[in-house]
Design an enzyme around this catalytic site. Structure first.
Site, mmCIF file in Angstrom:
data_model
loop_
_atom_site.group_PDB
_atom_site.id
_atom_site.type_symbol
_atom_site.label_atom_id
_atom_site.label_comp_id
_atom_site.label_asym_id
_atom_site.label_seq_id
_atom_site.Cartn_x
_atom_site.Cartn_y
_atom_site.Cartn_z
ATOM 1 N N HIS A 9 0.832 -1.209 0.000
ATOM 2 C CA HIS A 9 0.000 0.000 0.000
ATOM 3 C C HIS A 9 0.868 1.262 0.000
ATOM 4 O O HIS A 9 2.051 1.228 0.323
ATOM 5 C CB HIS A 9 -0.914 0.000 1.225
ATOM 6 C CG HIS A 9 -0.160 -0.093 2.513
ATOM 7 N ND1 HIS A 9 0.523 0.973 3.074
ATOM 8 C CD2 HIS A 9 0.053 -1.140 3.341
ATOM 9 C CE1 HIS A 9 1.099 0.598 4.185
ATOM 10 N NE2 HIS A 9 0.827 -0.694 4.377
ATOM 11 N N GLU A 84 -3.201 -7.829 6.734
ATOM 12 C CA GLU A 84 -1.897 -7.843 7.383
ATOM 13 C C GLU A 84 -1.911 -8.738 8.615
ATOM 14 O O GLU A 84 -2.973 -9.022 9.186
ATOM 15 C CB GLU A 84 -1.499 -6.418 7.786
ATOM 16 C CG GLU A 84 -0.179 -6.277 8.542
ATOM 17 C CD GLU A 84 1.062 -6.736 7.799
ATOM 18 O OE1 GLU A 84 1.170 -7.950 7.504
ATOM 19 O OE2 GLU A 84 1.936 -5.896 7.531
#
Length: 178
Positions: A9, A84
């Site tokens: 990201h 994550e």
């Protein structure tokens, strides 16, 4: 040859503050959005054969993927397995703290309320096995912890190499399935 691409990201507030994000949402910065647009434009110019985007459900990765999808016109799917790693008690603490640096070498440790490296690897390896059996080339938009596991799926690594591996925000990695 079947390929998958991976990107992390864009930059987040906690990246700037050098904090461990884990499953705690930290918003993209303006630079993070610019990084995503730049990668999207790069892929629009030379798509590398990417046919679809899969992203983590966490907002920093999802927003990055949405920006890339808008630039490229590629279809986007949220893939929960790309979330994550849950770093438990370490979330919000300094990324380079000595206790966390040591804890990353303990693959069975759940970080007091988090997820072990082994649990993380099981879900990411399962996803990669699924992608290897499918047609098309995916771009995975996820996190640095996921980047480590993807790297270890395709390349042998020592525990220390695994713990130290990372990629920059919106860096593009290519992996070829055997």
């Amino acid at each position: 040859m079947h390929t998958v691409y991976f990107t992390r990201h864009g930059q987040t507030v906690w990246n700037v503050e050098n904090k461990i994000c884990g499953v705690t949402d930290s918003p993209l910065t303006d630079l993070g959005r610019s990084q995503a647009r730049a990668l999207g434009r790069q892929l629009a110019d030379d798509g590398h054969g990417i046919t679809h985007i899969l992203c983590s459900p966490l907002s920093r990765a999802h927003e990055t993927a949405q920006i890339i999808a808008a630039e490229t016109g590629l279809p986007l799917t949220v893939e929960p397995r790309l979330r994550e790693q849950a770093f438990g008690k370490y979330e919000g603490t300094p990324r380079n703290g000595p206790a966390f640096t040591l804890a990353k070498l303990h693959f069975c440790d759940r970080f007091e309320g988090g997820e072990s490296m082994l649990q993380l690897a099981a879900r990411i390896y399962g996803l990669l096995d699924d992608l290897a059996a499918q047609d098309g080339t995916a771009l995975l938009v996820a996190h640095n912890g996921i980047a480590r596991v993807v790297q270890s799926y395709f390349h042998p690594m020592t525990n220390e190499e695994f713990a130290l591996f990372g990629i920059g925000n919106c860096a593009l990695m290519r992996y070829d399935f055997p």
